[in-house]
Scaffold this active site. Structure first.
Site, PDB file in Angstrom:
ATOM      1  N   ASP A 124      57.096 -33.402 -33.145  1.00 43.34           N
ATOM      2  CA  ASP A 124      57.078 -34.288 -31.935  1.00 43.34           C
ATOM      3  C   ASP A 124      56.913 -33.309 -30.607  1.00 43.34           C
ATOM      4  O   ASP A 124      57.123 -32.458 -30.638  1.00 43.34           O
ATOM      5  CB  ASP A 124      58.341 -35.070 -32.095  1.00 43.34           C
ATOM      6  CG  ASP A 124      59.616 -34.328 -32.027  1.00 43.34           C
ATOM      7  OD1 ASP A 124      59.631 -33.186 -32.743  1.00 43.34           O
ATOM      8  OD2 ASP A 124      60.676 -34.316 -31.335  1.00 43.34           O
ATOM      9  N   GLU A 191      62.984 -33.356 -33.091  1.00 44.66           N
ATOM     10  CA  GLU A 191      63.689 -32.197 -32.479  1.00 44.66           C
ATOM     11  C   GLU A 191      63.753 -32.364 -30.966  1.00 44.66           C
ATOM     12  O   GLU A 191      64.845 -32.005 -30.519  1.00 44.66           O
ATOM     13  CB  GLU A 191      62.686 -31.005 -32.639  1.00 44.66           C
ATOM     14  CG  GLU A 191      63.225 -29.585 -32.195  1.00 44.66           C
ATOM     15  CD  GLU A 191      63.224 -29.128 -30.767  1.00 44.66           C
ATOM     16  OE1 GLU A 191      64.017 -28.428 -30.446  1.00 44.66           O
ATOM     17  OE2 GLU A 191      62.590 -29.896 -30.155  1.00 44.66           O
TER      18      GLU A 191
END
Length: 368
Positions: A124, A191
């Site tokens: 991400d 994350e």
């Protein structure tokens, strides 16, 4: 008077002796040279690696504070692309999907008695404004390759690390390589907003009584112009800051902007943000940063004067702190940081918002 001068000279000589002695203790010594084990380096196709990173950037695997905006289909498409682009790697590993979009790949070693090594990366990225005046020199999700650089959101954080792992592992798998120790590749999906995927992987490994021999994460920044080494240095992270976000909320009467009150919600919120920024946490060297500086003090690249300063932080600590504060990365190593990052208020330019909110992110030093 002569006695005073003599005492002063003796004291100065003693001080110089202590400084030089401590400096020489940290100097490079032939006897302490590391044992270098020959390693056969693998070769990867640089142009192909760059092309793969460029393609990876084009997948808008975005994490936002609003979890309802998360798009799992984009992550599924990205992982399908990974499987097609790195067939030898995925043929060599067993792939598990954790918490919907996090991927755990296990390359089983030949010796099950050995604890595994875990490599971490995340798929991400944070959002990026693609509008014309957003400040991006190149479109953030185009993956432009130009002048030796790959431009785009995630090129560094953290698709660069992800692609590097996949490129290396794919070459090794294609060569028939078989690790003795099992290797786990954990690719998180969130994350940037808390890392629940990584937490779920950790819980899974714990439930299976798997205890990693080492865990290699994405790493920190490459520092420059530091008191010990002016050249770029890839620091070895030995500690991690805590993470905290506080939300400030200011409320006031709404109404038309033509008749505003003396204190508006936005005005009050602005003063609150300014007050928080005006009271920074103490910035100083602690045992972790001191140890980091002492380690590099023995490097060959350090001149005698810098080695003397870093070896005697009891005397020159203030000088070192002052230099570190000259850069954002250096200052961040000295204590807790404060960063207002998001402001929400109002829906129309001529209407007074009844409420204004600001998110302030803190990266907490261990002593705080």
């Amino acid at each position: 008077m002569r006695k005073i001068i003599l005492l002063f000279a003796v004291g100065l000589l003693a001080l110089a002796s202590v400084l030089v002695f401590r400096t020489l203790q940290n100097g490079p010594a032939a006897s302490s040279a590391p044992v270098r084990v020959p390693v056969e380096m693998i070769q990867v196709d640089a142009a192909q690696t760059a092309a793969h990173l460029s393609q990876a950037i084009r997948f808008k695997t975005i994490s936002t504070q609003d979890r309802s905006q998360f798009d799992p289909a984009v992550f599924t498409a990205f992982q399908q692309w990974m499987a097609v682009s790195y067939p030898d790697f995925y043929a060599a590993v067993t792939t598990q999907t954790v918490l919907g979009s996090t991927q755990l790949n296990t390359w089983t070693g030949s010796n099950p008695a050995l604890d595994p090594v875990v490599f971490l990366a995340h798929q991400d990225v944070v959002p990026a404004d693609s509008s014309k005046n957003s400040g991006w020199e190149k479109p953030p999700f185009a993956g432009v390759i130009e002048d030796g650089f790959i431009w785009g959101r995630g090129a560094i954080d953290d698709k660069g690390s992800l692609i590097a792992l996949l490129e290396a592992a794919n070459v090794l798998a294609a060569s028939g390589y078989q690790p003795e120790r099992s290797i786990l590749f954990a690719f998180g999906h969130d994350e940037e907003v808390g890392g629940s995927g990584a937490q779920s992987v950790a819980a899974l490994l714990k439930s299976q009584n798997i205890h990693p021999w080492a865990v290699i994460d994405e790493g920190g920044a490459i520092t420059t112009n530091m008191p010990d080494v002016a050249a770029p240095v890839a620091r070895i992270g030995v500690a991690e800051k805590g993470y905290l976000t506080l939300i400030l909320t200011a409320r006031a009467k709404g109404g038309h902007s033509s008749t505003p009150p003396k204190i508006t919600a936005l005005g009050e919120l602005s003063r609150a943000i300014a007050a928080v920024e005006a009271h920074p946490f103490e910035q100083k060297l602690d045992k972790v940063t001191r140890a980091m500086l002492r380690v590099t003090a023995s490097a060959d690249e350090i001149g005698f004067f810098k080695r003397l300063v870093v070896s005697n932080l009891w005397l020159f600590g203030g000088v070192v702190e002052a230099q570190m504060k000259q850069s954002n990365s250096g200052a961040a190593m000295l204590g807790t940081t404060i960063a207002p990052t998001i402001v929400h208020a109002g829906t129309k330019e001529n209407a007074l918002p009844r409420e204004a909110q600001a998110y302030i992110n803190f990266r907490l030093a261990s002593r705080d």
